[in-house]
Write a protein that holds these residues in place. Sequence first.
Motif, mmCIF file in Angstrom:
data_model
loop_
_atom_site.group_PDB
_atom_site.id
_atom_site.type_symbol
_atom_site.label_atom_id
_atom_site.label_comp_id
_atom_site.label_asym_id
_atom_site.label_seq_id
_atom_site.Cartn_x
_atom_site.Cartn_y
_atom_site.Cartn_z
ATOM 1 N N SER A 155 -6.687 -2.198 -6.840
ATOM 2 C CA SER A 155 -8.069 -2.655 -6.843
ATOM 3 C C SER A 155 -8.113 -4.164 -6.642
ATOM 4 N N GLN A 156 -9.100 -4.633 -5.894
ATOM 5 C CA GLN A 156 -9.295 -6.073 -5.708
ATOM 6 C C GLN A 156 -9.876 -6.714 -6.964
ATOM 7 N N TYR B 140 -3.399 10.100 2.261
ATOM 8 C CA TYR B 140 -4.164 9.089 1.534
ATOM 9 C C TYR B 140 -3.390 7.780 1.562
ATOM 10 N N LYS C 178 0.849 -1.192 0.000
ATOM 11 C CA LYS C 178 0.000 0.000 0.000
ATOM 12 C C LYS C 178 0.881 1.236 0.000
ATOM 13 N N ALA D 86 -4.298 1.461 -2.519
ATOM 14 C CA ALA D 86 -4.006 0.049 -2.749
ATOM 15 C C ALA D 86 -4.533 -0.332 -4.125
ATOM 16 N N GLU E 84 -6.701 2.543 -5.766
ATOM 17 C CA GLU E 84 -7.878 3.144 -5.151
ATOM 18 C C GLU E 84 -7.539 3.689 -3.774
ATOM 19 N N GLU F 170 -7.978 3.871 -0.130
ATOM 20 C CA GLU F 170 -8.568 3.033 0.909
ATOM 21 C C GLU F 170 -9.058 3.872 2.073
ATOM 22 N N THR F 171 -8.257 4.860 2.433
ATOM 23 C CA THR F 171 -8.608 5.713 3.562
ATOM 24 C C THR F 171 -7.901 7.043 3.419
#
Length: 173
Positions: A131-132, A126, A106, A129, A140, A142-143
């Motif tokens: 994308s799954q 920010y 990440k 990570a 994307e 994540e937090t």
Amino acid sequence: GYYPTITTITALDLTDPESQTSTCFAGNSSSYYVTTDAMYITDKVYSNQLRSEEGSERGKSLDGNFTIIHKFALTEKGAQYRATGSVPGLLGWKNPAFRMGAKDGKLGVITTQRPWSTRDYIHKLYILAESQDTSEYSLEIETELPNKQHPDRIGKINEDIYAARFIGDRLYL
């Protein structure tokens, strides 16, 4: 204001320097961050240079500027493109790589926005990570901090950030 740019990432086997592999990236770049297993290439996009095809929907920030981030995995076979994403704000004006850090695949970045209405620096953290969804090649968010649960600002009023270091689960500014 941009000129066509090609960045070449070359992997050399130090035991066999004649054996090398290269990956080319066609696109603008303004900074780089490298870990033992990934390379991140970033580009800053100013509000007066918005390109609809490169993250402008996510790039809505207080001052309109955003940063595009491309991730390349560093493998035994060379660099391999993994994902692209964007975050509102810029990584700073001097040594942007000092505002990035990675852990467990990440990427953490600190961006700064400076809205013309207040002329105050607004800093955000920010964590991105891959994308799954394996059919997408996107980084994307994540937090982020500040957020609704933790609304406290990062830094004091009109205070800029010159470096950030991610060590374990801590961020030092």
